[in-house]
Enzyme design. Structure first.
Site, short mmCIF file in Angstrom:
data_model
loop_
_atom_site.label_atom_id
_atom_site.label_comp_id
_atom_site.label_asym_id
_atom_site.label_seq_id
_atom_site.Cartn_x
_atom_site.Cartn_y
_atom_site.Cartn_z
N GLN A 103 -14.07 16.88 -50.79
CA GLN A 103 -13.07 16.46 -49.80
C GLN A 103 -12.61 17.55 -48.83
O GLN A 103 -12.56 17.31 -47.62
CB GLN A 103 -11.86 15.86 -50.50
CG GLN A 103 -12.07 14.47 -51.05
CD GLN A 103 -10.81 13.88 -51.65
OE1 GLN A 103 -9.70 14.35 -51.38
NE2 GLN A 103 -10.96 12.86 -52.48
N HIS A 153 -6.55 9.77 -55.44
CA HIS A 153 -6.21 10.82 -56.41
C HIS A 153 -5.53 11.94 -55.63
O HIS A 153 -5.95 12.27 -54.52
CB HIS A 153 -7.48 11.32 -57.10
CG HIS A 153 -7.24 12.35 -58.18
ND1 HIS A 153 -6.12 12.34 -59.00
CD2 HIS A 153 -7.98 13.42 -58.58
CE1 HIS A 153 -6.20 13.34 -59.86
NE2 HIS A 153 -7.31 14.02 -59.62
N GLY A 171 -14.13 1.81 -60.43
CA GLY A 171 -14.37 0.92 -59.29
C GLY A 171 -15.01 -0.40 -59.66
O GLY A 171 -14.64 -1.45 -59.13
#
Length: 332
Positions: free
Chosen positions: A89, A111, A137
């Protein structure tokens, strides 16, 4: 001190704030696919931001989504929902998202790791929210299609527009979470409790408990196949009972012998020394020491994990497990 949490349900939450807005889901892995599909089925305009060279690009197109580069998706979106791995990220955000953010947009996460540990520092002119389903998921999607939802957490880190919580709740409703219940929390609490739970119980603790139980049985001379049934295979049956009925309900469902043995011996095996160890490693999370260690391995994470996984893959319990799963028709 026990803190009282706020729980939101379907009839308390409106999705009106999402009308005429575009949500760009960044990533099409387990959570990305599930949340994107659920939001689309709830009437939200969803686009995807992916790497053109990635395997998920064609898969997402085949699933009927508008797919763009991450940069272009960020430009087109009102909400940029980042659902790629934690260690990836920061670089993606810095290079492909941050330069294209505009005033009044929202950044979404499932998160809180990178926000809480300051690996991503958003500009002050955007909302920063979290919508975190408490299931993998695949389950998020399955339960949605069954007409229900999985519980989720929401949090607001930064409320530039004054509507950040409303937005987080609307997104939670769009993925089906308010059908089950949505708990309001903070980025700090979600991040730390998630990491502590994974390390002490769900991943680290559970694997080691089962593995050591298996080892003791084998070392005492019992056949590995029998040891696997008793230490691992039946753990799922017990966890299913706990999941559905709680500890008391599970205990009512097992034999009196199992009840007595478990309730008298269990606390002696998982004793105060184990709890002290748990607290020690929980404090590593709370202090930021674990995050610092994990972030320092970002450039070689695949190599590190491959080596750690190798130890598990070569353990006898895995070889026996494959045999038992084939017996059960779970593996070919």
């Amino acid at each position: 001190m026990v803190r009282v949490v706020k729980v939101w349900y379907d009839n308390e939450v409106s999705m009106d704030i999402l009308k005429d807005k575009t949500v760009a889901v960044i990533g099409y892995g387990s959570q990305g696919e599930a949340q994107a599909k659920n939001m689309r089925d709830s009437g939200v305009h969803v686009i995807l931001g992916l790497r053109p060279e990635g395997n998920s690009w064609k898969r997402a197109q085949k699933d009927g989504f508008e797919v763009y580069t991450i940069e272009e998706a960020t430009k087109r979106a009102d909400i940029v929902h980042i659902l790629i791995p934690d260690l990836v990220q920061p670089k993606v955000y810095k290079e492909k998202i941050a330069p294209y953010l505009r005033e009044g947009q929202a950044l979404g996460f499932s998160h809180g790791f990178n926000i809480h540990y300051k690996q991503i520092v958003p500009p002050e002119y955007v909302d920063v929210i979290m919508v975190a389903p408490k299931s993998p998921g695949r389950r998020v999607r399955e339960v949605f299609l069954e007409g229900f939802g999985v519980p989720a957490l929401i949090a607001v880190y930064q409320d530039y527009t004054g509507h950040a919580k409303e937005l987080a709740l609307a997104m939670a409703k769009a993925i089906g979470a308010t059908r089950a219940g949505v708990i309001e929390t903070t980025f700090k609490d979600e991040t730390e409790s998630d990491l502590i739970g994974e390390q002490l119980v769900l991943v680290g603790g559970l694997i080691e408990l089962i593995k050591k139980g298996f080892e003791v049985l084998v070392e005492l001379g019992y056949p590995p196949e029998l040891a696997y049934f008793e230490a691992c295979n039946e753990a799922k049956l017990i966890m299913d009972l706990i999941y559905e009925r709680g500890f008391t309900g599970m205990l009512k469902a097992v034999s009196d012998t199992a009840k007595y043995g478990g309730l008298t011996v269990g606390p002696k095996v998982i004793d105060e020394h184990v709890k002290e160890n748990m607290r020690k490693y929980a404090e590593r999370v709370r202090s930021g020491e674990f995050a610092k260690e994990w972030i320092s391995k970002a450039d070689k994470a695949d190599e590190v994990l491959k080596e750690l996984m190798k130890e598990i893959e070569e353990h006898e319990i895995e070889k026996v497990g494959r045999f038992i799963r084939r017996m059960s028709g779970l593996e070919k």
